[in-house]
Write a protein that holds these residues in place. Structure first.
Motif, short mmCIF file in Angstrom:
data_model
loop_
_atom_site.label_atom_id
_atom_site.label_comp_id
_atom_site.label_asym_id
_atom_site.label_seq_id
_atom_site.Cartn_x
_atom_site.Cartn_y
_atom_site.Cartn_z
N ILE A 1 0.87 -1.18 0.00
CA ILE A 1 0.00 0.00 0.00
C ILE A 1 0.91 1.23 0.00
O ILE A 1 1.80 1.35 0.86
CB ILE A 1 -0.93 0.04 1.22
N ILE A 2 0.69 2.12 -0.96
CA ILE A 2 1.43 3.38 -1.01
C ILE A 2 0.46 4.49 -0.67
O ILE A 2 -0.57 4.66 -1.34
CB ILE A 2 2.04 3.62 -2.41
N ALA A 3 0.74 5.23 0.37
CA ALA A 3 -0.11 6.34 0.81
C ALA A 3 0.67 7.63 0.66
O ALA A 3 1.61 7.89 1.41
CB ALA A 3 -0.57 6.14 2.25
N ASP A 4 0.30 8.44 -0.34
CA ASP A 4 1.03 9.67 -0.65
C ASP A 4 0.33 10.86 0.01
O ASP A 4 -0.68 11.33 -0.49
CB ASP A 4 1.10 9.86 -2.17
N GLU A 5 0.87 11.31 1.13
CA GLU A 5 0.28 12.42 1.89
C GLU A 5 -1.23 12.22 2.04
O GLU A 5 -2.04 13.05 1.62
CB GLU A 5 0.56 13.75 1.18
N PRO A 6 -1.67 11.11 2.66
CA PRO A 6 -3.09 10.76 2.66
C PRO A 6 -3.99 11.67 3.48
O PRO A 6 -5.20 11.56 3.38
CB PRO A 6 -3.10 9.34 3.23
#
Length: 329
Positions: free
Chosen positions: A178-183
Motif C-alpha cells: 500500500i502506497i499512501a502519498d500524503e493521505p
C-alpha cells in the motif's frame, strides 16, 4: 535469517526533461519494504517523495521518464513489464492512496462504480458480487449506511469520507503493498487522526507493506517502523523510527527535527528554520547536495558526493561526519 522483502527498489532514477536541460528528481534511491511494516518517506516539499511513489507504480507522465534502476516484486522487475502487465499489478499487488481525494475520484461515476471496476478488473466476480464486496469494503473503512451511500457520487461525501473511499479502493484486492502519498494533507486535524488510525489498523490486519509519504514528523513518530529521509532526490538517512528521533546523524535530519522541537516542545523557544533553500535540481551543487545549507559543512563536502555510510545494520547516513566519528571511537 533475513526478513522477507515485499518490494525491493535499487538505484531508482527518474528524470524530467531532456539530458541537457532536465532534472533528475529521483536520483539513485534504494530501499526495501517488508511485510506488515510501515516505511515512512519524509522530506521537504519538492524533494522527490511523490515522484518516487509514482515511479514505483510506473505512473510518471512525459516529459518525465524512469531512466534507471529496478523495482522488484515477486521476482519480477516492474520497470521491465509491458504496460498491459503493469496494469495487472496496479490495484491488485500494489494499491495507492493519492494526496487529494476530490481530484483522485471520478466525479461522473458513483462511489460504488469506482470500487467495483477495480474488483472486476482483477478478480473473477460478477457485478452483483462486486457490488456486495464494495459495500463490505465501505463498511470496513467506516462509511455508515454503506448500502445506500455506495450509489452516491464523490461530491456527496466530505473530504474525510472521500479519503475513506480511496482507502477502500486501494485495499479492495488485498494488495501486498500500500502506497499512501500524503493521505491526510487536505483534511483537518481531527479527521487526520481517524484516517491514520484506520490506515494503520487495516495495514496491520492485512499484513501488507505500507509506504507512507509525508512531511509530518508527528505522523512518522506514531506510525512508522522505518524512516527514509529524502533530500534533493536522494536518501540521506535511513533508520528505525526510535533511532531516527533519538540519534539522528545527518545534519538535514537534525534540522528537520529541530523545526518540530521548536514548535512542540516549548512554545517560548523560537522556531529554528533551515537556512537557505533546496537546490535547483537542473543545476545541483557539486558534492553533498545539502552542503550549501549545512551548519557542519567541511571542504570535502563541497567537492565530493557523500554516500550512505553504515552506522549499524538498521541505520545509515550520507554524511562525512559518520566516518569521522567512527574513526575516533
Amino acid at each position: 535469517m533475513s526478513a522477507p522483502i515485499s518490494l525491493a527498489v535499487e538505484d531508482l532514477r527518474t528524470r524530467f526533461g531532456d539530458d541537457r536541460a532536465g532534472a533528475t528528481v529521483v536520483d539513485g534511491v534504494s530501499f526495501a519494504l517488508l511485510p506488515g511494516r510501515t516505511t515512512a518517506l519524509v522530506g521537504e516539499s519538492g524533494c522527490g517523495k511523490s515522484a518516487t511513489a509514482l515511479s514505483l507504480m510506473r505512473l510518471i507522465d512525459a516529459p518525465g521518464r524512469i531512466i534507471g534502476g529496478t523495482v522488484t516484486l515477486d521476482g519480477r522487475d516492474l520497470l521491465g513489464l509491458s504496460e498491459s502487465d503493469m496494469e495487472q499489478v496496479r490495484g491488485a499487488a500494489i494499491g495507492m492512496i493519492f494526496q487529494d481525494p476530490l481530484t483522485s475520484l471520478n466525479p461522473a461515476l458513483t462511489i460504488g462504480q469506482q470500487i467495483t471496476e477495480t474488483l472486476q478488473a482483477h478478480k473473477p466476480m460478477s457485478r452483483a458480487e462486486a457490488d456486495r464486496t464494495a459495500i463490505d469494503l465501505l463498511t470496513r473503512v467506516g462509511v455508515t449506511d454503506a448500502s445506500r451511500r455506495v450509489h452516491d457520487y464523490p461530491h456527496h461525501f466530505s473530504g474525510g469520507m472521500r479519503q475513506r473511499v480511496l482507502i477502500a479502493a486501494a485495499i479492495s484486492c488485498s494488495p501486498k503493498i500500500i502506497i499512501a502519498d500524503e493521505p491526510t494533507t487536505a483534511l483537518d486535524v481531527t479527521i487526520q487522526a481517524k484516517i491514520l488510525r484506520l490506515l494503520y489498523d487495516l495495514q496491520r490486519d492485512m499484513g501488507a507493506s505500507l509506504l507512507l509519504i509525508t512531511h509530518d514528523l508527528g505522523v512518522v513518530a506514531s506510525m512508522a517502523d522505518e524512516v527514509l529521509v529524502m533530500y534533493a532526490g536522494r536518501i540521506v538517512e535511513r533508520a528505525d523510527v526510535d533511532t531516527l528521533f533519538h540519534d539522528p546523524r545527518h545534519p538535514y535530519t537534525k534540522a528537520l527535527l529541530a523545526c518540530v522541537a521548536g514548535i512542540e516542545d516549548d512554545r517560548s523557544v523560537p522556531l529554528e528554520p533551515i537556512g537557505g533553500s533546496a537546490p535547483d535540481l537542473r543545476h545541483p551543487p557539486v558534492g553533498c547536495r545539502f552542503s550549501p545549507r549545512c551548519p557542519s559543512v567541511q571542504e570535502i563536502c563541497r567537492r565530493q558526493d557523500q554516500p550512505l555510510r553504515a552506522i549499524s545494520s538498521s541505520h545509515e547516513a550520507a554524511c562525512i561526519l559518520v566516518e569521522q566519528e567512527q574513526a575516533h571511537v
